[in-house]
Design a protein around this motif. Structure first.
Motif, PDB file in Angstrom:
ATOM      1  N   MET A 155      15.519 -34.759  35.691  1.00 30.18           N
ATOM      2  CA  MET A 155      15.468 -35.509  36.944  1.00 30.18           C
ATOM      3  C   MET A 155      14.187 -35.227  37.733  1.00 30.18           C
ATOM      4  N   ASP A 156      13.476 -34.164  37.357  1.00 26.92           N
ATOM      5  CA  ASP A 156      12.201 -33.814  37.981  1.00 26.92           C
ATOM      6  C   ASP A 156      11.126 -34.767  37.469  1.00 26.92           C
ATOM      7  N   GLU A 157      10.417 -35.414  38.365  1.00 29.31           N
ATOM      8  CA  GLU A 157       9.425 -36.419  37.986  1.00 29.31           C
ATOM      9  C   GLU A 157       8.310 -35.863  37.103  1.00 29.31           C
ATOM     10  N   SER A 158       8.042 -34.564  37.193  1.00 31.43           N
ATOM     11  CA  SER A 158       6.937 -33.987  36.439  1.00 31.43           C
ATOM     12  C   SER A 158       7.333 -33.548  35.032  1.00 31.43           C
ATOM     13  N   VAL A 159       8.613 -33.559  34.728  1.00 36.00           N
ATOM     14  CA  VAL A 159       9.099 -33.049  33.441  1.00 36.00           C
ATOM     15  C   VAL A 159       8.866 -34.068  32.338  1.00 36.00           C
ATOM     16  N   GLU A 160       8.364 -33.578  31.194  1.00 37.28           N
ATOM     17  CA  GLU A 160       8.098 -34.429  30.030  1.00 37.28           C
ATOM     18  C   GLU A 160       9.073 -34.204  28.895  1.00 37.28           C
ATOM     19  N   ILE A 161       9.710 -33.045  28.875  1.00 38.21           N
ATOM     20  CA  ILE A 161      10.663 -32.690  27.822  1.00 38.21           C
ATOM     21  C   ILE A 161      11.964 -32.249  28.482  1.00 38.21           C
ATOM     22  N   GLY A 162      13.019 -33.006  28.258  1.00 37.32           N
ATOM     23  CA  GLY A 162      14.326 -32.647  28.778  1.00 37.32           C
ATOM     24  C   GLY A 162      15.149 -31.905  27.736  1.00 37.32           C
ATOM     25  N   PRO A 163      16.434 -31.777  27.970  1.00 37.03           N
ATOM     26  CA  PRO A 163      17.303 -31.131  26.982  1.00 37.03           C
ATOM     27  C   PRO A 163      17.585 -32.071  25.821  1.00 37.03           C
ATOM     28  N   LEU A 164      18.045 -31.522  24.722  1.00 36.57           N
ATOM     29  CA  LEU A 164      18.618 -32.342  23.672  1.00 36.57           C
ATOM     30  C   LEU A 164      19.922 -32.941  24.188  1.00 36.57           C
ATOM     31  N   ALA A 165      20.316 -34.062  23.646  1.00 38.80           N
ATOM     32  CA  ALA A 165      21.460 -34.791  24.203  1.00 38.80           C
ATOM     33  C   ALA A 165      22.782 -34.063  24.002  1.00 38.80           C
ATOM     34  N   THR A 166      22.914 -33.350  22.903  1.00 34.93           N
ATOM     35  CA  THR A 166      24.158 -32.633  22.625  1.00 34.93           C
ATOM     36  C   THR A 166      23.841 -31.235  22.107  1.00 34.93           C
ATOM     37  N   GLU A 167      24.793 -30.362  22.245  1.00 36.37           N
ATOM     38  CA  GLU A 167      24.610 -29.004  21.743  1.00 36.37           C
ATOM     39  C   GLU A 167      24.417 -29.004  20.236  1.00 36.37           C
ATOM     40  N   GLN A 168      25.136 -29.880  19.526  1.00 32.63           N
ATOM     41  CA  GLN A 168      25.012 -29.941  18.074  1.00 32.63           C
ATOM     42  C   GLN A 168      23.627 -30.408  17.659  1.00 32.63           C
ATOM     43  N   THR A 169      23.049 -31.340  18.414  1.00 33.39           N
ATOM     44  CA  THR A 169      21.695 -31.804  18.107  1.00 33.39           C
ATOM     45  C   THR A 169      20.716 -30.640  18.178  1.00 33.39           C
ATOM     46  N   ARG A 170      20.870 -29.798  19.197  1.00 36.02           N
ATOM     47  CA  ARG A 170      19.976 -28.635  19.294  1.00 36.02           C
ATOM     48  C   ARG A 170      20.193 -27.676  18.132  1.00 36.02           C
ATOM     49  N   GLU A 171      21.434 -27.445  17.769  1.00 32.29           N
ATOM     50  CA  GLU A 171      21.696 -26.519  16.666  1.00 32.29           C
ATOM     51  C   GLU A 171      21.131 -27.064  15.360  1.00 32.29           C
ATOM     52  N   ASP A 172      21.217 -28.369  15.165  1.00 29.65           N
ATOM     53  CA  ASP A 172      20.697 -28.968  13.939  1.00 29.65           C
ATOM     54  C   ASP A 172      19.184 -28.822  13.847  1.00 29.65           C
ATOM     55  N   ILE A 173      18.486 -29.062  14.958  1.00 33.68           N
ATOM     56  CA  ILE A 173      17.029 -28.975  14.914  1.00 33.68           C
ATOM     57  C   ILE A 173      16.589 -27.519  14.770  1.00 33.68           C
ATOM     58  N   ALA A 174      17.283 -26.602  15.417  1.00 33.88           N
ATOM     59  CA  ALA A 174      16.955 -25.181  15.282  1.00 33.88           C
ATOM     60  C   ALA A 174      17.152 -24.714  13.847  1.00 33.88           C
ATOM     61  N   ALA A 175      18.182 -25.219  13.186  1.00 37.73           N
ATOM     62  CA  ALA A 175      18.443 -24.821  11.799  1.00 37.73           C
ATOM     63  C   ALA A 175      17.322 -25.289  10.877  1.00 37.73           C
ATOM     64  N   LEU A 176      16.780 -26.485  11.117  1.00 37.03           N
ATOM     65  CA  LEU A 176      15.659 -26.966  10.305  1.00 37.03           C
ATOM     66  C   LEU A 176      14.430 -26.080  10.479  1.00 37.03           C
ATOM     67  N   VAL A 177      14.148 -25.705  11.729  1.00 35.70           N
ATOM     68  CA  VAL A 177      12.991 -24.853  12.001  1.00 35.70           C
ATOM     69  C   VAL A 177      13.186 -23.472  11.381  1.00 35.70           C
ATOM     70  N   ASP A 178      14.355 -22.905  11.568  1.00 39.11           N
ATOM     71  CA  ASP A 178      14.625 -21.567  11.021  1.00 39.11           C
ATOM     72  C   ASP A 178      14.511 -21.559   9.501  1.00 39.11           C
ATOM     73  N   ASP A 179      14.994 -22.617   8.874  1.00 42.54           N
ATOM     74  CA  ASP A 179      14.907 -22.712   7.410  1.00 42.54           C
ATOM     75  C   ASP A 179      13.450 -22.756   6.966  1.00 42.54           C
TER      76      ASP A 179
END
Length: 458
Positions: A299-323
């Motif tokens: 909601m901050d006008e200066s922010v370019e990167i917000g949260p991932l939409a769901t907790e599972q989406t974040r876990e999925d992307i983290a798993a790809l990076v960790d692998d």
């Protein structure tokens, strides 16, 4: 099933809704079928008037609607506003052009087909089911609804369960603008209930934007019912940079192409394939600009990167990076969960990738970029085409021969030269290979759900 708004910035539930049971689902299909009969009594001019009224409502309510998108799936507020206004533009585009796109096409010399008169007409099919994702919760639905309604079809929307308030807004929008009641209806149902809706005789076709697994399932059901389907699935789009390119400009657009919508887009650039002659320069600029991105409350006008939409989406992307890191990839930026409430993940850049890493073959649906060094055009095209996806591509070159080769040989539904992939109402959008089939938008999109009828008179 849970149908709720869980604010991804805080992780808190903000609204909950009851799922529709079989009786309510059937009632809404009946309502949509009745609306199709009513639309059959209308003309393009009437539907265009209602469609423009819907666009005006979107424009008048753009701020509140944008804030709704941000609260439901976390996109930065400036990007949410742009999404709302893009939807209004698409509504006006089809209001202005549907009658031309679907105009009768007479054969110039009917005697060739032994007729006095021969013409091709485009007629609506009826009730169309749309199964849509959360990443562009308004745009994904509008780019289906605008051409479908202008063609004279009616629409049922099974939206993602985490954006129910956006779905309800759409449920009311078209009726408020003048379309017959039931022309656009939302179904609050789970994925397991989609099959029965597709098999309902009142539903004539289906379109889906989503995962490869969901697309295969929906396509198989539609095929078994001999019903038309349009399927738009994932992407692992290449972004190729050659020595003749403007490297400064390419690096800036590359950051936008990868991290817009926090990287949650099937058509985001995901694999950055860079010629060795300018690889080091591009990588330095790209990493510097990635690290400079502002992560925080969307909601901050200066922010370019917000949260991932769901907790599972974040876990999925983290798993790809960790692998990838565990198998030897180099981490050039990001790679961690920041110390913030909600489902944030740092903008991440990986290099030194090998074929045994999951990120090489799977779609990275989040803020993670993969860098590849190549020695020539042929190697660039080989890597671009090695994925099972074929949605879009971006190539950066000022060499005419290179440009022609990329346009000819890249296996994708689109090639953008010296620019990032963007969907426009005026241009067809869709992919090949495991990215799906059929097209949305443009002249092609409105014809997908029509009966192309031949009329012959002797």
């Amino acid at each position: 099933m849970a149908i709720s708004t869980i604010n991804p910035t805080t992780g808190r539930i903000e609204a909950e809704f009851a799922a529709h049971d079989a009786a309510e689902t059937s009632r809404r299909i009946t309502e949509s079928a009745a609306a199709f009969a009513a639309l059959g009594e209308t003309c393009f001019d009437e539907r265009a008037e209602w469609m423009r009224a819907a666009a005006s409502l979107l424009e008048a309510e753009s701020e509140a609607t944008a804030r709704l998108l941000t609260s439901e799936m976390g996109k930065p507020i400036s990007q949410a506003r742009a999404e709302v206004l893009k939807c209004a533009r698409a509504l006006r585009f089809y209001a202005d052009n549907a009658s031309t796109f679907l105009a009768d096409e007479p054969v110039a010399d009917p005697a060739i087909v032994a007729a006095q008169r021969a013409v091709v007409t485009y007629r609506p099919l009826g009730v169309i089911l749309a199964v849509m994702p959360w990443n562009f919760p308004l745009w994904q639905a509008i780019r289906f609804a605008a051409p479908a309604l202008m063609a004279g079809n009616t629409a049922l929307l099974k939206h993602s369960s985490n954006v129910p308030q956006t779905a309800l807004y759409l449920d009311a929008l078209f009726e408020r603008s003048g379309f017959p009641s039931g022309s656009f209806r939302v179904l609050f149902i789970g994925a397991g209930d989609v099959e029965s809706v597709i098999r309902d005789a009142r539903v004539k076709a289906v379109t889906l934007t989503g995962s490869e697994g969901a697309g295969r399932a929906v396509a198989a059901i539609a095929g078994s019912e001999v019903k038309k389907s349009v399927i738009e699935l994932g992407g692992s789009d290449p972004f190729i940079v050659m020595p003749s390119a403007d490297v400064e400009a390419a690096s800036s657009i590359a950051v936008k192409a990868r991290f817009s919508n926090t990287g949650q887009s099937c058509v985001c650039a995901k694999r950055f394939i860079v010629h060795t002659d300018i690889y080091d320069e591009f990588t330095r600029l790209f990493v510097e600009k990635t690290r400079a991105l502002n992560v925080g409350d969307p909601m901050d006008e200066s922010v370019e990167i917000g949260p991932l939409a769901t907790e599972q989406t974040r876990e999925d992307i983290a798993a790809l990076v960790d692998d990838a890191i565990a198998k030897g990839a180099s981490l050039l930026a990001g790679g961690h969960r920041p110390d913030l409430p909600g489902w944030f993940y740092e903008p991440t850049v990986l290099s030194d990738l090998t074929d045994d890493m999951r990120i090489v073959t799977e779609e990275s649906f989040g803020p993670v970029a993969s860098l590849y060094r190549v020695n020539d055009l042929d190697e660039a095209i080989t890597i671009a085409n090695q994925t099972e996806f074929g949605l879009s591509s971006s190539v950066w070159t000022n060499d005419a021969a290179d440009e022609a080769a990329f346009i000819s040989r890249i296996e994708a539904g689109a090639v953008f030269v010296n620019g990032m992939t963007v969907s426009f109402p005026e241009l067809p959008f869709g992919g090949i290979k495991n990215s799906g089939y059929g097209r949305e938008l443009g002249r092609h999109g409105i014809r997908e759900f029509t009966n192309v009828k031949t009329v012959w008179k002797g």
